[in-house]
Design an enzyme around this catalytic site. Structure first.
Site, PDB file in Angstrom:
ATOM      1  N   ASP A  80       4.469-118.230 -83.262  1.00  0.00           N
ATOM      2  CA  ASP A  80       5.551-117.468 -82.650  1.00  0.00           C
ATOM      3  C   ASP A  80       6.427-116.863 -83.737  1.00  0.00           C
ATOM      4  O   ASP A  80       6.926-115.753 -83.621  1.00  0.00           O
ATOM      5  CB  ASP A  80       6.438-118.384 -81.792  1.00  0.00           C
ATOM      6  CG  ASP A  80       5.703-118.864 -80.562  1.00  0.00           C
ATOM      7  OD1 ASP A  80       4.508-118.517 -80.421  1.00  0.00           O
ATOM      8  OD2 ASP A  80       6.315-119.588 -79.755  1.00  0.00           O
TER       9      ASP A  80
ATOM     10  N   PHE B  52       4.915-113.856 -85.255  1.00  0.00           N
ATOM     11  CA  PHE B  52       4.986-112.784 -84.266  1.00  0.00           C
ATOM     12  C   PHE B  52       6.387-112.173 -84.274  1.00  0.00           C
ATOM     13  O   PHE B  52       6.550-110.956 -84.330  1.00  0.00           O
ATOM     14  CB  PHE B  52       4.638-113.324 -82.873  1.00  0.00           C
ATOM     15  CG  PHE B  52       4.656-112.274 -81.806  1.00  0.00           C
ATOM     16  CD1 PHE B  52       3.523-111.523 -81.530  1.00  0.00           C
ATOM     17  CD2 PHE B  52       5.818-112.020 -81.079  1.00  0.00           C
ATOM     18  CE1 PHE B  52       3.534-110.543 -80.551  1.00  0.00           C
ATOM     19  CE2 PHE B  52       5.847-111.035 -80.099  1.00  0.00           C
ATOM     20  CZ  PHE B  52       4.698-110.294 -79.835  1.00  0.00           C
TER      21      PHE B  52
ATOM     22  N   GLU C  49     -13.172-114.566 -54.568  1.00  0.00           N
ATOM     23  CA  GLU C  49     -12.024-114.656 -55.477  1.00  0.00           C
ATOM     24  C   GLU C  49     -10.944-115.459 -54.789  1.00  0.00           C
ATOM     25  O   GLU C  49     -10.927-115.536 -53.562  1.00  0.00           O
ATOM     26  CB  GLU C  49     -11.457-113.261 -55.764  1.00  0.00           C
ATOM     27  CG  GLU C  49     -12.394-112.354 -56.505  1.00  0.00           C
ATOM     28  CD  GLU C  49     -12.000-110.898 -56.310  1.00  0.00           C
ATOM     29  OE1 GLU C  49     -10.798-110.596 -56.300  1.00  0.00           O
ATOM     30  OE2 GLU C  49     -12.916-110.074 -56.154  1.00  0.00           O
TER      31      GLU C  49
ATOM     32  N   LYS D 101      -7.213-115.987 -53.417  1.00  0.00           N
ATOM     33  CA  LYS D 101      -6.173-115.103 -52.921  1.00  0.00           C
ATOM     34  C   LYS D 101      -4.864-115.563 -53.548  1.00  0.00           C
ATOM     35  O   LYS D 101      -4.305-116.586 -53.171  1.00  0.00           O
ATOM     36  CB  LYS D 101      -6.113-115.172 -51.396  1.00  0.00           C
ATOM     37  CG  LYS D 101      -5.241-114.109 -50.775  1.00  0.00           C
ATOM     38  CD  LYS D 101      -5.505-114.028 -49.272  1.00  0.00           C
ATOM     39  CE  LYS D 101      -4.773-112.876 -48.629  1.00  0.00           C
ATOM     40  NZ  LYS D 101      -3.323-113.056 -48.596  1.00  0.00           N
TER      41      LYS D 101
ATOM     42  N   ARG E 239       3.265-102.294 -53.014  1.00  0.00           N
ATOM     43  CA  ARG E 239       2.431-101.930 -51.886  1.00  0.00           C
ATOM     44  C   ARG E 239       3.211-101.143 -50.827  1.00  0.00           C
ATOM     45  O   ARG E 239       2.687-100.218 -50.232  1.00  0.00           O
ATOM     46  CB  ARG E 239       1.856-103.190 -51.248  1.00  0.00           C
ATOM     47  CG  ARG E 239       1.047-102.835 -50.038  1.00  0.00           C
ATOM     48  CD  ARG E 239       0.104-103.926 -49.678  1.00  0.00           C
ATOM     49  NE  ARG E 239       0.497-104.544 -48.443  1.00  0.00           N
ATOM     50  CZ  ARG E 239      -0.282-105.358 -47.750  1.00  0.00           C
ATOM     51  NH1 ARG E 239      -1.467-105.670 -48.233  1.00  0.00           N
ATOM     52  NH2 ARG E 239       0.123-105.876 -46.638  1.00  0.00           N
TER      53      ARG E 239
ATOM     54  N   GLU F 203      -1.873-108.857 -58.294  1.00  0.00           N
ATOM     55  CA  GLU F 203      -0.812-109.622 -57.675  1.00  0.00           C
ATOM     56  C   GLU F 203       0.152-110.093 -58.761  1.00  0.00           C
ATOM     57  O   GLU F 203      -0.286-110.634 -59.767  1.00  0.00           O
ATOM     58  CB  GLU F 203      -1.458-110.824 -56.961  1.00  0.00           C
ATOM     59  CG  GLU F 203      -0.639-111.421 -55.867  1.00  0.00           C
ATOM     60  CD  GLU F 203      -0.741-110.662 -54.533  1.00  0.00           C
ATOM     61  OE1 GLU F 203      -1.441-109.636 -54.436  1.00  0.00           O
ATOM     62  OE2 GLU F 203      -0.075-111.126 -53.592  1.00  0.00           O
TER      63      GLU F 203
ATOM     64  N   LYS G 146     -15.603-110.522 -50.732  1.00  0.00           N
ATOM     65  CA  LYS G 146     -15.866-109.086 -50.728  1.00  0.00           C
ATOM     66  C   LYS G 146     -17.371-108.848 -50.830  1.00  0.00           C
ATOM     67  O   LYS G 146     -18.047-109.539 -51.587  1.00  0.00           O
ATOM     68  CB  LYS G 146     -15.169-108.418 -51.927  1.00  0.00           C
ATOM     69  CG  LYS G 146     -13.662-108.546 -51.890  1.00  0.00           C
ATOM     70  CD  LYS G 146     -12.994-108.105 -53.183  1.00  0.00           C
ATOM     71  CE  LYS G 146     -11.505-108.426 -53.124  1.00  0.00           C
ATOM     72  NZ  LYS G 146     -10.835-108.324 -54.426  1.00  0.00           N
TER      73      LYS G 146
ATOM     74  N   LYS H 234      -8.115-117.958 -45.003  1.00  0.00           N
ATOM     75  CA  LYS H 234      -6.849-118.613 -45.301  1.00  0.00           C
ATOM     76  C   LYS H 234      -7.035-120.122 -45.339  1.00  0.00           C
ATOM     77  O   LYS H 234      -7.584-120.702 -44.398  1.00  0.00           O
ATOM     78  CB  LYS H 234      -5.816-118.260 -44.220  1.00  0.00           C
ATOM     79  CG  LYS H 234      -5.352-116.818 -44.268  1.00  0.00           C
ATOM     80  CD  LYS H 234      -4.433-116.578 -45.451  1.00  0.00           C
ATOM     81  CE  LYS H 234      -3.711-115.260 -45.344  1.00  0.00           C
ATOM     82  NZ  LYS H 234      -2.370-115.295 -44.882  1.00  0.00           N
TER      83      LYS H 234
ATOM     84  N   CYS I 252      33.671-132.230 -44.253  1.00  0.00           N
ATOM     85  CA  CYS I 252      32.872-132.919 -45.256  1.00  0.00           C
ATOM     86  C   CYS I 252      32.537-134.328 -44.767  1.00  0.00           C
ATOM     87  O   CYS I 252      33.429-135.078 -44.384  1.00  0.00           O
ATOM     88  CB  CYS I 252      33.644-132.990 -46.572  1.00  0.00           C
ATOM     89  SG  CYS I 252      32.783-133.950 -47.824  1.00  0.00           S
TER      90      CYS I 252
ATOM     91  N   CYS J  56      36.857-135.981 -53.357  1.00  0.00           N
ATOM     92  CA  CYS J  56      35.620-136.185 -52.602  1.00  0.00           C
ATOM     93  C   CYS J  56      34.661-137.044 -53.439  1.00  0.00           C
ATOM     94  O   CYS J  56      34.238-136.629 -54.513  1.00  0.00           O
ATOM     95  CB  CYS J  56      35.025-134.814 -52.298  1.00  0.00           C
ATOM     96  SG  CYS J  56      33.565-134.868 -51.276  1.00  0.00           S
TER      97      CYS J  56
HETATM   98  P1  AMP Z   1      -2.329-109.756 -46.403  1.00  0.00           P
HETATM   99  O1  AMP Z   1      -1.050-109.512 -47.138  1.00  0.00           O
HETATM  100  O2  AMP Z   1      -2.396-111.067 -45.713  1.00  0.00           O
HETATM  101  O3  AMP Z   1      -2.748-108.571 -45.573  1.00  0.00           O
HETATM  102  O4  AMP Z   1      -3.447-109.903 -47.521  1.00  0.00           O
HETATM  103  C1  AMP Z   1      -3.780-108.827 -48.354  1.00  0.00           C
HETATM  104  C2  AMP Z   1      -3.171-109.036 -49.688  1.00  0.00           C
HETATM  105  O5  AMP Z   1      -3.755-110.128 -50.360  1.00  0.00           O
HETATM  106  C3  AMP Z   1      -3.445-107.894 -50.588  1.00  0.00           C
HETATM  107  O6  AMP Z   1      -2.549-106.843 -50.386  1.00  0.00           O
HETATM  108  C4  AMP Z   1      -3.241-108.503 -51.928  1.00  0.00           C
HETATM  109  O7  AMP Z   1      -1.892-108.360 -52.303  1.00  0.00           O
HETATM  110  C5  AMP Z   1      -3.467-109.985 -51.728  1.00  0.00           C
HETATM  111  N1  AMP Z   1      -4.525-110.544 -52.586  1.00  0.00           N
HETATM  112  C6  AMP Z   1      -4.363-111.653 -53.348  1.00  0.00           C
HETATM  113  N2  AMP Z   1      -5.477-111.945 -54.014  1.00  0.00           N
HETATM  114  C7  AMP Z   1      -6.380-111.002 -53.718  1.00  0.00           C
HETATM  115  C8  AMP Z   1      -7.730-110.753 -54.134  1.00  0.00           C
HETATM  116  N3  AMP Z   1      -8.377-111.573 -54.986  1.00  0.00           N
HETATM  117  N4  AMP Z   1      -8.354-109.672 -53.617  1.00  0.00           N
HETATM  118  C9  AMP Z   1      -7.707-108.854 -52.742  1.00  0.00           C
HETATM  119  N5  AMP Z   1      -6.449-109.033 -52.319  1.00  0.00           N
HETATM  120  C10 AMP Z   1      -5.779-110.085 -52.791  1.00  0.00           C
HETATM  121 ZN    ZN Z   2      34.255-133.823 -49.468  1.00  0.00          ZN
END
Ligand code: AMP
Ligand code: ZN
Length: 665
Positions: A31, A34, A111, A113, A134, A170, A285, A309, A403, A427
């Site tokens: 560090d 750097f 992947e 979420k 978004r 994200e 996907k 989920k 209180c 108090c």
């Molecule tokens: P939702 O907000 O429930 O509609 O879920 C969609 C959102 O999930 C997307 O807009 C992304 O912000 C988020 N997300 C997080 N991880 C991923 C990922 N690996 N691939 C795609 N979307 C993701």
């Molecule tokens: Zn008090």
């Protein structure tokens, strides 16, 4: 080398180090080195403003203020994702996919979420040009200045990137950073943030990018969008993005079929808790981009992807009662006492209710059957009520008006969520809380005195404020619960020893609202004595680095109280440090100013203590263990191999005894 070439080189080098540190998590320099390079660059840039570049690593600290964020229409719409909650949902989705594509083998990318705030970042010719939230999916806010401060977001790309493209990801607040931010808030008597996701998304809309720069945000990427990207599958595009310099988690997996997808889900449903950030599911996907095109979109989401989920770690249980806690600063926190219930591997008996608004919003009532959830926070929270299970005779919760500890009528300041008990000096939990804060480790660090003993001392009317501690005699405490000869001695000695604690810590220990450790240091360094600080007018206080009006007013209020004046006068008499220790007298030079050195091993010319003294004499600090904050390790013979390894891993420079001596001469 001409100036421009020198600047380019330094910027390139620093960008690489940023990448190693924040994206790869594998720094190759210390560090300290750097910081030295960054300073060098800052100096050059200052001398040559004609070469200013918004993309320079020096600009990562932010500083721009945006009053209104521009609205930007996304080049490619940001769709949402359809959700699934079970294996059946997933199989249904797979069938729909297969129906469109026909009887062909379909691979999937799995992947995690990531749970944060989504962002689209545009790159042109390998340079970050814009970052947009978004929003409603069609248009969002231009938060480029804030995103630039996130160190893991590359400003310039490497390799064979497309000329122009968007990348989606994200913005998350890793849990450790989130806890640290909250710890800092709690320390100064402020309300902590409720969860990492909201804090991350709130950070994107801060007006001052320098504030954003201070937050430990991270950016995890998962999708590239554009034309002519030179990739044919999602999985490949993740690899590419990683190679261009983006932080793309490596935990994604290419699944040959839906069974392999389920394996991935089952594994991460359990192991996600080991990750440094929060996730709320898996995104599946269709791997082939060609198939993705064939599948297309519904009005709100792609048909080629679906989110699975994770089951929120929720439990349903009965709310037995609500109790109200009074903190050191008088803030009231309602707490739910629950029928014990198993949740995410632990038994939960209590949950946070935050404040009166929260209770009213969810209409939470005693005897309700409530849903409890565990998120990033330590204490679980109530997220809803099972109205069907509500008893017929149920009554709306009436928030307390007085209180619970001292009966004083509660107050609530304009714009604040919390109610307060203003009976500062009468108090009990506020009185005990102030003494507990005073003796705590980062404050006076009084050995032999713990939080419970403070309560005992107070209950036995031995202390009413922290000044009273210094009047305690051994025979006063001897009779107390669990207080033997030895503990009594320890306690009295500990109190005596605390008289040597330096001024900046005493100042912190006083417990002035909003004056945390850092602020206390700034004030101590600026004013040098408590008398000077106590007399400082508001307009002067706010000129001190990092002191705003709110802190300044709190300092003024504290010193204008007669009770505090008397306590401080007494503490002075007992001999506490109210003047900044002047170290100048022993300081020989400042070659090591602002640097932390760790001394390890056996030396020939100097003793270990002499080396430590020399470090301090030259303005440096002696660290006790090697951390990323260490600048140098002074190593003698027989330095432990694990220490050596750690120093090497963190890229910390190791000095031999001779090198150290040369450095300070
Ligand atoms: P939702 O907000 O429930 O509609 O879920 C969609 C959102 O999930 C997307 O807009 C992304 O912000 C988020 N997300 C997080 N991880 C991923 C990922 N690996 N691939 C795609 N979307 C993701
Ligand atoms: Zn008090």
């Amino acid at each position: 080398m001409d100036i421009k070439a020198q600047l380019d080189l330094l910027r390139k080098e620093l960008n690489e180090h940023n990448y190693n540190y924040y994206v790869l998590d594998n720094p190759t320099i210390s560090d300290f080195d750097f910081d030295q390079k960054l300073k060098e660059l800052e100096k050059l840039e200052l001398a040559h403003p004609e070469y200013f570049d918004i993309n320079s690593p020096t600009q990562r600290v932010g500083g721009t203020v945006t009053k209104n964020f521009d609205t930007i229409v996304h080049r490619y719409r940001m769709y949402s994702l359809d959700n699934s909650y079970s294996k059946e949902d997933l199989l249904d989705w797979e069938q729909r996919v297969q129906k469109v594509l026909g009887d062909v083998p379909v691979e999937f990318t799995c992947e995690l979420k990531y749970d944060g705030a989504s962002i689209t970042i545009t790159y042109e010719d390998g340079v970050l040009v814009r970052a947009v939230t978004r929003g409603d999916g069609v248009q969002g806010d231009d938060v480029t200045n804030n995103i630039r401060t996130i160190r893991s977001v590359p400003i310039r790309l490497n390799g064979d990137y497309p000329q122009s493209f968007d990348i989606r990801g994200e913005i998350v607040l890793p849990l450790a950073g989130f806890e640290k931010m909250n710890q800092d808030l709690i320390e100064i008597g402020e309300t902590p943030y409720s969860n990492p996701r909201n804090t991350a998304s709130g950070s994107l809309k801060l007006q001052d990018s320098a504030e954003v720069a201070k937050r430990p945000l991270d950016c995890l990427l998962y999708n590239i969008v554009g034309s002519d990207l030179g990739v044919t599958t999602q999985y490949e595009s993740l690899d590419k993005a990683r190679a261009w310099g983006f932080k793309v988690p490596t935990i994604s997996k290419l699944a040959k079929n839906i069974d392999e997808v389920l394996e991935f889900i089952n594994y991460w449903d359990i192991h996600r808790h080991e990750l440094p950030y929060e996730t709320d599911g898996v995104v599946i996907k269709v791997n082939s981009l060609h198939y993705q095109d064939e599948l297309g979109y519904t009005s709100k989401a792609p048909r080629w992807a679906i989110a699975y989920k994770f089951k929120a770690e929720q439990a349903e249980t009965v709310l037995n009662s609500i109790s109200y806690q009074v903190g050191r600063t008088g803030a009231i926190t309602p707490v739910a006492n629950l029928e014990p219930v198993q949740l995410a591997g632990t038994i939960v008996k209590r949950a946070s209710l935050h404040n009166a608004d929260q209770i009213a919003k969810l209409d939470i009532r005693v005897n309700d059957s409530v849903y409890v959830e565990k998120g990033g926070e330590i204490i679980p929270k109530i997220v809803g009520v099972n109205l069907e299970a509500r008893p017929a005779d149920s009554e709306r919760t009436v928030y307390i008006k007085e209180c619970p500890e001292c009966g004083t009528k509660l107050k609530r300041n304009e714009g604040e969520a919390q109610h307060y008990c203003s009976n500062v000096y009468g108090c009990p939990p506020q009185i005990a809380g102030r003494i507990q804060h005073f003796i705590s480790r980062k404050a006076m660090d009084i050995d032999g005195l713990g939080e419970e003993t403070v309560v005992l001392l107070y209950k036995n009317e031995l202390v009413e404020n922290y000044a009273d501690l210094y009047e305690l005699k051994k025979e006063d405490v001897l009779g107390l619960e669990r207080m033997g000869e030895k503990s009594a001695d320890n306690l009295i000695n500990g109190i005596e020893a605390s008289k040597q604690i330096p001024f900046e810590r005493v100042l912190y220990a006083l417990g002035i609202r909003y004056v945390g450790e850092t602020v206390a240091k700034k004030l101590a360094n600026h004013y040098k004595t408590i008398d000077a600080l106590a007399e400082a007018p508001l307009m002067e206080l706010i000129t001190v680095d990092e002191i705003g009006e709110r802190i300044a007013q709190s300092v003024i209020d504290f010193f204008s109280s007669d009770v505090n004046k008397e306590i401080i006068a007494r503490l002075k008499e007992y001999g506490l440090q109210f003047v900044l220790e002047e170290k100048e007298s022993t300081v020989v030079s400042d070659v090591l100013l602002g640097q932390t050195l760790v001394v390890s091993g056996v030396f020939e010319q100097m003793s270990r203590d002499e080396i430590k003294q020399a470090i301090e004499d030259h303005g440096g600090k002696v660290g006790s263990s090697i951390t990323s904050k260490t600048h140098y390790v002074v190593a003698g013979d027989k330095m432990g191999p694990s220490k050596l390894e750690k120093a090497n891993k963190l890229g910390i420079k190791i000095l031999t005894e001779a090198e150290f001596i040369a450095l300070i001469q």
